[in-house]
Design an enzyme around this catalytic site. Structure first.
Site, PDB file in Angstrom:
ATOM      1  N   ASN A 193      34.068  37.016  37.840  1.00 40.09           N
ATOM      2  CA  ASN A 193      35.367  37.386  37.043  1.00 40.09           C
ATOM      3  C   ASN A 193      35.639  36.197  36.342  1.00 40.09           C
ATOM      4  OD1 ASN A 193      35.561  39.669  38.623  1.00 40.09           O
ATOM      5  ND2 ASN A 193      37.855  39.416  38.964  1.00 40.09           N
TER       6      ASN A 193
HETATM    7 CA    CA Z   1      39.515  42.878  41.415  1.00 39.99          CA
END
Ligand code: CA
Ligand code: CTP
Length: 223
Positions: free
Chosen positions: A34
């Site tokens: 991420n």
């Molecule tokens: Ca997540």
């Protein structure tokens, strides 16, 4: 706030904070992750320590220096982050700020995957990572105060409230991470606090200010 030696409302308390992304290997040279700078999580760890807490920061790979007066455990993968967090229970406070990768490659390759001319790209089989916040929130050794974040690009309140319930948290710090807000990777944050007592919108603040206020809020909630 002014941090005089007298103002240490978290003295004697222990806290676990997660920060940064996790990296989930595809092969020895590639990973899934991420977006996360770790700035907010690291600032929270430092702010809790300044209020007197004994803080363990479990950090994914970030380009930040370790905060002073904080015990830092460096990890790469979500499963390692989960194991490090559980190894530090019991604790009074858990603040899960990490942008944990939701999925990992089911079986990452031991050798670098080579391009195969004519065969097209490899297909990655993904599997879900453990939810560290939910694990802590429902743990037999649950910290007295469990705080999570909710990174949303829409329906911030409803999604944040759902995460509060699903993960067994006491407080969710929800923010709008749409690219146009500039929050991702930036210095500023604009958050909404969601608890069972109600919601509170904070003005746009620096990530350091959000951290300070949150640490004060945590101290107040612990009484
Ligand atoms: Ca997540
Ligand atoms: N979190 C976690 N472990 C995961 C996923 C999320 O501990 N595997 C924590 C984050 O650190 C954060 C909170 O859960 O405190 C919410 O993370 P978020 O990514 O917003 O929520 P998800 O439950 O993963 O839902 P989605 O990404 O689908 O919105």
């Amino acid at each position: 706030a002014v941090f005089t030696p007298q103002h240490r409302p978290l003295a004697g308390r222990t806290a676990i904070v997660t920060s940064g992304p996790t990296h989930e290997p595809i092969d020895p040279v590639r990973y899934i992750a991420n977006r996360s700078s770790g700035k907010q999580g690291h600032a929270i760890a430092a702010a809790l320590a300044r209020l007197g807490a004994e803080v363990t920061l479990v950090s994914g790979p970030v380009a930040l220096r370790d905060p002073d007066c904080v015990h830092v455990v460096h990890v790469e993968r979500a499963e390692e982050m989960r194991d490090a967090v559980l190894a530090h229970l019991p604790a009074d406070i858990a603040v899960m700020v990490a942008a944990v990768a939701d999925w990992r490659v089911a079986s990452s390759a031991e050798q670098k995957i080579k391009k195969q001319p004519g065969e097209g790209p490899p297909v990655l089989q993904l599997t879900e990572n453990p939810d560290i916040l939910a694990t802590v929130g429902h743990h037999a050794n649950r910290p007295r105060l469990v705080v999570g974040f909710a990174a949303e690009t829409q329906n911030v309140s409803a999604n944040g409230r759902a995460k509060l319930e699903r993960k067994g948290a006491d407080l969710i710090v929800a923010n709008d991470v749409s690219p146009e807000t500039g929050i991702m990777g930036g210095e500023k944050n604009s958050v909404r606090l969601i608890s069972r007592q109600g919601e509170e919108n904070w003005p746009e603040l620096s990530k350091a200010e959000v951290a300070e206020r949150l640490a004060e809020k945590i101290a107040a909630m612990l009484g």
